[in-house]
Design an enzyme around this catalytic site. Structure first.
Site, PDB file in Angstrom:
ATOM      1  N   CYS A 138     -51.959  -6.218 -70.172  1.00 39.78           N
ATOM      2  CA  CYS A 138     -50.914  -6.150 -69.881  1.00 39.78           C
ATOM      3  C   CYS A 138     -50.283  -7.456 -68.239  1.00 39.78           C
ATOM      4  CB  CYS A 138     -51.430  -4.852 -68.405  1.00 39.78           C
ATOM      5  SG  CYS A 138     -52.058  -2.917 -69.936  1.00 39.78           S
ATOM      6  N   CYS A 180     -54.819  -5.142 -66.211  1.00 42.70           N
ATOM      7  CA  CYS A 180     -55.612  -5.653 -67.233  1.00 42.70           C
ATOM      8  C   CYS A 180     -55.222  -7.020 -67.670  1.00 42.70           C
ATOM      9  CB  CYS A 180     -57.063  -4.932 -68.269  1.00 42.70           C
ATOM     10  SG  CYS A 180     -55.509  -4.612 -69.509  1.00 42.70           S
ATOM     11  N   GLU A 204     -49.221   0.759 -68.348  1.00 44.56           N
ATOM     12  CA  GLU A 204     -48.542  -0.140 -68.267  1.00 44.56           C
ATOM     13  C   GLU A 204     -47.678  -0.466 -69.712  1.00 44.56           C
ATOM     14  OE1 GLU A 204     -51.927  -1.772 -65.807  1.00 44.56           O
ATOM     15  OE2 GLU A 204     -51.433  -0.930 -67.659  1.00 44.56           O
ATOM     16  N   HIS A 250     -51.989   0.504 -72.756  1.00 40.47           N
ATOM     17  CA  HIS A 250     -52.122   1.062 -71.865  1.00 40.47           C
ATOM     18  C   HIS A 250     -50.761   2.007 -71.276  1.00 40.47           C
ATOM     19  CE1 HIS A 250     -56.015  -1.697 -71.258  1.00 40.47           C
ATOM     20  NE2 HIS A 250     -56.214  -0.848 -72.761  1.00 40.47           N
TER      21      HIS A 250
END
Length: 141
Positions: free
Chosen positions: A73, A70, A42, A40
């Site tokens: 993260c 999410c 992040e 992801h």
């Protein structure tokens, strides 16, 4: 950063980590291309910042991201001890700053990160909805 992900066919989410007004980490979504569910934006930005600052903890740093984080993260952000998260669009399906739960508000956790949502929300939301609309059109053709 989000546009970089989009150019690769990934969901257009980008992130930057800023420390004392300087970008120290950059990342964008790439789980499809990397065959990695943890890829992801992040996570990539945190990894980049940690390498550059030579520290797995990033106190005093902030992360700016296209979409509400999410759970994965958010956990990484909390473990890195970031001072603040700033995100654009809310994520009603997996966002954990109140959209599904508010992980950042859990008082039992040993670190608390300030969270600001809605920065450029319309622009971020349009980027994401435009991406998914184009994918639906391409599938129908």
């Amino acid at each position: 950063m989000a546009r970089s992900a989009e150019c690769l066919g990934e969901v257009p989410i980008g992130a930057v980590v800023v420390c004392e007004g300087v970008i120290v980490g950059r990342g964008f979504n790439s789980p499809i291309g990397e065959s990695d569910p943890t890829a992801h934006a992040e996570i990539a930005a945190l990894r980049d910042a940690a390498r550059r600052l030579e520290n797995y903890r990033l106190p005093g740093c902030e992360i700016f991201v296209t979409l509400e984080p999410c759970a994965m993260c958010a956990g990484a952000i909390l473990h890195a001890r970031l001072k603040r998260v700033v995100y654009g669009a809310r994520d009603p399906k997996t966002g954990v700053h109140g959209s599904t739960i508010d992980l950042f508000a859990n008082e039992q956790l040993n670190h608390h990160t300030e969270v600001v949502g809605g920065l450029l929300a319309a622009e971020c939301g349009q980027l994401l909805s435009g991406f998914f609309a184009a994918r639906r059109v391409n599938r129908e053709q």
